[in-house]
Design an enzyme around this catalytic site. Structure first.
Site, short mmCIF file in Angstrom:
data_model
loop_
_atom_site.label_atom_id
_atom_site.label_comp_id
_atom_site.label_asym_id
_atom_site.label_seq_id
_atom_site.Cartn_x
_atom_site.Cartn_y
_atom_site.Cartn_z
N CYS A 79 -13.17 20.17 -9.10
CA CYS A 79 -13.05 21.36 -9.95
C CYS A 79 -13.92 22.53 -9.48
O CYS A 79 -13.72 23.66 -9.92
CB CYS A 79 -13.40 21.01 -11.39
SG CYS A 79 -12.31 19.78 -12.13
N ASN B 162 -6.83 21.82 -17.87
CA ASN B 162 -7.72 21.79 -16.71
C ASN B 162 -6.88 21.63 -15.45
O ASN B 162 -6.33 20.56 -15.19
CB ASN B 162 -8.71 20.63 -16.86
CG ASN B 162 -9.71 20.55 -15.72
OD1 ASN B 162 -9.61 21.27 -14.73
ND2 ASN B 162 -10.67 19.65 -15.84
N HIS C 70 -15.26 27.51 -15.50
CA HIS C 70 -14.22 26.51 -15.26
C HIS C 70 -13.65 26.05 -16.60
O HIS C 70 -14.39 25.79 -17.55
CB HIS C 70 -14.83 25.33 -14.49
CG HIS C 70 -13.94 24.13 -14.42
ND1 HIS C 70 -12.63 24.21 -14.01
CD2 HIS C 70 -14.17 22.82 -14.72
CE1 HIS C 70 -12.09 22.99 -14.05
NE2 HIS C 70 -13.01 22.14 -14.47
#
Length: 335
Positions: free
Chosen positions: A116, A286, A256
């Site tokens: 990520c 996500n 994020h």
């Protein structure tokens, strides 16, 4: 010659058409729209459907649009970097596949894997190619087909992930714009808590690994949440202080998009008002390395040349980091 900076001169993204809602997720695992929304802030996520469509399919779409927007000829591109955890193949690189599909023949291409955190790590790598003075146009692509490694019978992870890819063009400038600073960190303590257990050289695919569903994301949520909150908040605060920025100086905070509670914790730690925080987790979930460029792409028309932007991410490894970015152009420059 003055010192060069690497500035983003264009951004694009691709999200699939298919929308997977919380109601559909609740038919697959024991959960509900209320539970998912309350716990992580996600209402829906995009899923790439179709046989033989890997992450490069989305990368192709994003890059084709980016080349058009920036009026860049394929032969002008020097470097192509694809930050992804879900490459089409272990080899060749998805970056090379995207380059081939877009007629890019004069560039060297490679994938990088920081889960990520891929986009913020990728910005540091890409910007230093520019700052070397040797390369003029660097394509940074970031994103994942997370549906390919999601276990839709796992209540803890099934609601979390979606598919998307973003792409930016970086070019040299002598102005005080672009990637101004980056703080990046890794701590291998995270290995047991967030990983895909099988499929690599340590545990190659076998009937057993497939039966055990070891080729999907494994996460111990409470541990990851604890580390993510503290690490992302700490590194965001560190880069703000290092660059002598006040809260009033910051125009946008782009965290994020993993969990709305993590986003809120980082925002509260910095004292940034909610109207300065980019949040679209409710629409896309996500998308791993794709979340931050996806936010910048959605907010592109609201951004102004010189805007001070703090990007912050946390991912497997554990990896985390923050980038201080000064935006490179006004919205009236967008076609």
């Amino acid at each position: 010659m003055n010192e060069l900076n690497a500035v983003i001169t264009g951004i694009s993204a691709y999200v699939p058409d298919y929308i997977l809602t919380n109601d559909e997720i609740s038919k697959l695992v024991d959960t509900s729209d209320e539970w998912i929304t309350t716990r992580v802030g996600i209402k829906e996520r995009r899923i790439l459907k179709g046989e033989g469509k890997g992450v490069s399919y989305m990368g192709n779409k994003a890059v084709a649009d980016l080349l058009h927007k920036t009026k860049t000829k394929p032969e002008e591109v020097d470097v192509v970097i694809f930050a992804t955890t879900t490459p089409d193949h272990l080899f060749p690189s998805s970056a090379s596949m995207v380059a081939e599909s877009n007629g890019i023949k004069n560039a060297f291409c490679f994938d990088m894997q920081v889960a990520c955190s891929g986009f913020v790590f990728g910005l540091e790598v890409a910007s230093n190619f520019i700052k070397s003075g040797k390369y003029k146009k660097v394509l940074l692509i970031a994103g994942d087909k997370m549906s390919a490694i999601t276990n839709y019978s796992d209540r803890n992870t099934a609601p979390l992930f979606g598919d998307a890819v973003g792409a930016v063009m970086l070019e040299p400038t002598e102005q005080q714009l672009g990637v101004m600073d980056a703080i990046l960190r890794t701590d291998g303590v995270g290995y047991p808590y967030l990983q895909m257990k099988a499929g690599g050289s340590k545990y190659p695919p076998t009937h057993k690994t497939i039966d055990n569903q070891d080729h999907a994301v494994y996460q111990e949520g409470k541990v990851v949440f604890k580390y993510a909150v503290s690490s992302m908040a700490d590194v965001s605060e560190e880069i703000v202080q290092k660059n002598n920025l006040s809260i009033d100086d910051i125009d946008w905070f782009v965290p994020h998009q993993a969990n709305k509670r993590i986003i809120d914790a980082a925002r509260n730690r910095l004292g940034i008002p909610s109207e300065k925080v980019m949040v679209n987790i409710q629409k896309y979930g996500n998308t791993s390395a794709g979340t931050i460029p996806l936010c910048l792409w959605e907010w592109e028309k609201k951004l102004k040349k010189g805007d001070n932007i703090i990007l912050a991410a946390f991912g497997a490894g554990f990896s985390w980091g923050a980038v201080y970015l000064k935006w490179g152009y006004d919205s009236d420059q967008i076609d």
